[in-house]
Write an enzyme that holds these catalytic residues in place. Structure first.
Site, PDB file in Angstrom:
ATOM      1  N   CYS A 201      22.438 -51.968  33.804  1.00 29.25           N
ATOM      2  CA  CYS A 201      23.557 -52.369  32.798  1.00 29.25           C
ATOM      3  C   CYS A 201      22.794 -53.259  31.906  1.00 29.25           C
ATOM      4  CB  CYS A 201      24.703 -53.098  33.693  1.00 29.25           C
ATOM      5  SG  CYS A 201      25.604 -51.833  34.444  1.00 29.25           S
TER       6      CYS A 201
ATOM      7  N   LYS B  97      23.264 -52.496  28.195  1.00 33.38           N
ATOM      8  CA  LYS B  97      24.502 -52.337  27.133  1.00 33.38           C
ATOM      9  C   LYS B  97      24.513 -52.733  26.051  1.00 33.38           C
ATOM     10  CE  LYS B  97      28.253 -52.491  30.745  1.00 33.38           C
ATOM     11  NZ  LYS B  97      29.545 -53.406  31.178  1.00 33.38           N
TER      12      LYS B  97
ATOM     13  N   ASP C  52      39.169 -53.577  29.961  1.00 31.74           N
ATOM     14  CA  ASP C  52      39.120 -53.259  31.575  1.00 31.74           C
ATOM     15  C   ASP C  52      37.950 -52.495  32.021  1.00 31.74           C
ATOM     16  OD1 ASP C  52      41.117 -54.247  33.748  1.00 31.74           O
ATOM     17  OD2 ASP C  52      42.314 -54.120  31.900  1.00 31.74           O
TER      18      ASP C  52
ATOM     19  N   GLY D  11      28.667 -31.346  35.745  1.00 33.27           N
ATOM     20  CA  GLY D  11      28.081 -32.327  34.905  1.00 33.27           C
ATOM     21  C   GLY D  11      27.573 -31.837  33.813  1.00 33.27           C
TER      22      GLY D  11
ATOM     23  N   SER E 174      23.991 -32.244  31.070  1.00 39.22           N
ATOM     24  CA  SER E 174      22.491 -32.554  30.865  1.00 39.22           C
ATOM     25  C   SER E 174      22.124 -32.226  29.325  1.00 39.22           C
ATOM     26  CB  SER E 174      21.778 -32.012  31.705  1.00 39.22           C
ATOM     27  OG  SER E 174      21.600 -30.595  31.814  1.00 39.22           O
TER      28      SER E 174
ATOM     29  N   ASP F 154      34.973 -55.672  38.230  1.00 38.61           N
ATOM     30  CA  ASP F 154      33.414 -55.707  38.484  1.00 38.61           C
ATOM     31  C   ASP F 154      32.676 -56.589  37.639  1.00 38.61           C
ATOM     32  OD1 ASP F 154      33.335 -53.708  36.977  1.00 38.61           O
ATOM     33  OD2 ASP F 154      32.297 -52.269  38.262  1.00 38.61           O
TER      34      ASP F 154
END
Length: 347
Positions: A17, A20, A50, A139, A141, A227
């Site tokens: 993270c 970011k 949020d 998914g 790719s 979180d």
């Protein structure tokens, strides 16, 4: 090249993270008149930053939708997949919901890293999904210059139990379910500063599911929840305060911290995302030592839940947390907003 010999973090310029886009730059990207279109059934969009979007189905149930992906924060492919998936699923729990399905997002430098290594990453993601009780159902790719992995996750929640980051109230106590310092310890490892007794600690914390969030949502006195990830505790707490029109007082000594984190900060094991977070949120802080600032701005990957809890619900929250092996101590409180005072004061 075998899975055991590669170092995934060497193939990316960012980590977890911490890669970011900074909040200031993100504000410019998201600023659009078209973003003001409002669907009356969209209970939560991007206006309050949020953790996920929430859509009311009109039958007492709402759908939660989120996506999260990043570059490697650890070298082990399986662990990278686990961490990325756990981090993405956390957004559902942070809204008070239950995940029901996930699909994978994979970017892979196919001319640099073998498909077998990508398979290990995906298997790590699948393992985390099984821990959350959901299927990795598909998914997408692409061939990418750097390895990227994450999930798009769908969840459900009783509409009346949706937990936002903007509904906190003055008088609430603050609780954090995981220790801070993930960015510091992973940086210390890259700089070969990490002590043997601290090896694997950050990975263990990052792989720990925030599944308790769905149970916290059942407690009336839990007024807000989010979180703590790439913007650090300061960033995510500031967003909670801004959304609710309150200010926070935080007891630094009460904040849970990973072992050795303050020592590693003094040794310079501070990730680049820390300075970006301070540039975006530092003006909201009161005066504090540099070491304190660096921990509060430390970008967390798959960090803990930050809860705003009314005092009368404190015991119920602690009892619920204990059922998941979490020991909680209040790290601060929310107070009415007052001009001339920092949004986040550290005591």
């Amino acid at each position: 090249m075998s899975e055991n010999s590669i170092r995934l973090t060497q193939y990316s310029h960012g980590a977890g993270c911490g890669c970011k886009i900074s909040p200031k730059v993100l504000e410019t990207i998201l600023h659009s008149e078209q973003a003001k279109f409002v669907d009356p059934n969209l209970l939560v969009g991007n206006e309050t930053r949020d953790d996920a979007a929430v859509y009311d189905l009109g039958n007492g149930t709402s759908v939660i939708s989120t996506t999260d992906f990043f570059m490697p924060i650890v070298d082990n492919p399986f662990d990278f997949g686990r961490i990325a998936a756990t981090n993405a699923i956390s957004d559902i729990f942070a809204m008070g919901g239950k995940p029901i399905m996930a699909i994978a997002i994979l970017g892979w430098p196919i001319n640099k890293l073998s498909p077998e290594i990508a398979r290990e990453v995906t298997e790590g993601g699948r393992y985390a999904c099984r821990q959350a009780g959901i299927a990795l159902a598909g998914g997408h790719s692409i061939d990418a210059p750097e390895p990227i992995f994450g999930l798009a996750v769908t969840g459900i929640v009783p509409t009346e139990r949706v937990k936002k980051n903007s509904t906190a109230q003055a008088g609430c106590k603050l609780f954090l379910t995981k220790p801070l310092g993930i960015g510091v310890l992973t940086t210390a490892e890259k700089k070969s500063l990490l002590k043997p007794e601290h090896q694997g600690l950050a990975t263990e914390v990052m792989c720990r599911m925030n599944i308790a969030g769905a149970s916290f949502a059942n407690i009336e006195g839990v007024k807000a929840m989010t979180d703590v990830t790439g913007f650090g505790l300061l960033g995510h707490l500031s967003e909670m305060c801004q959304g609710a029109g309150v200010q926070a007082r935080v007891d630094y000594e009460a904040i849970p911290k990973l072992p050795g984190v303050e020592e590693y900060i003094k040794l310079g094991a501070v990730p680049g995302g820390t300075e970006r977070n301070f540039a975006s949120y530092g003006h909201l802080m009161g005066e504090m030592p540099r070491e304190v600032r660096d921990l509060l701005c430390d970008p967390q990957t798959s960090g803990g839940l930050l809860l705003a809890v009314m005092p009368e619900a404190e015991n119920e929250v602690k009892t619920t947390a204990a059922e998941f092996g979490i020991e909680l101590t209040a790290i601060g409180e929310l107070v009415p907003a007052r001009g001339g005072r920092a949004m986040v004061e550290i005591r």
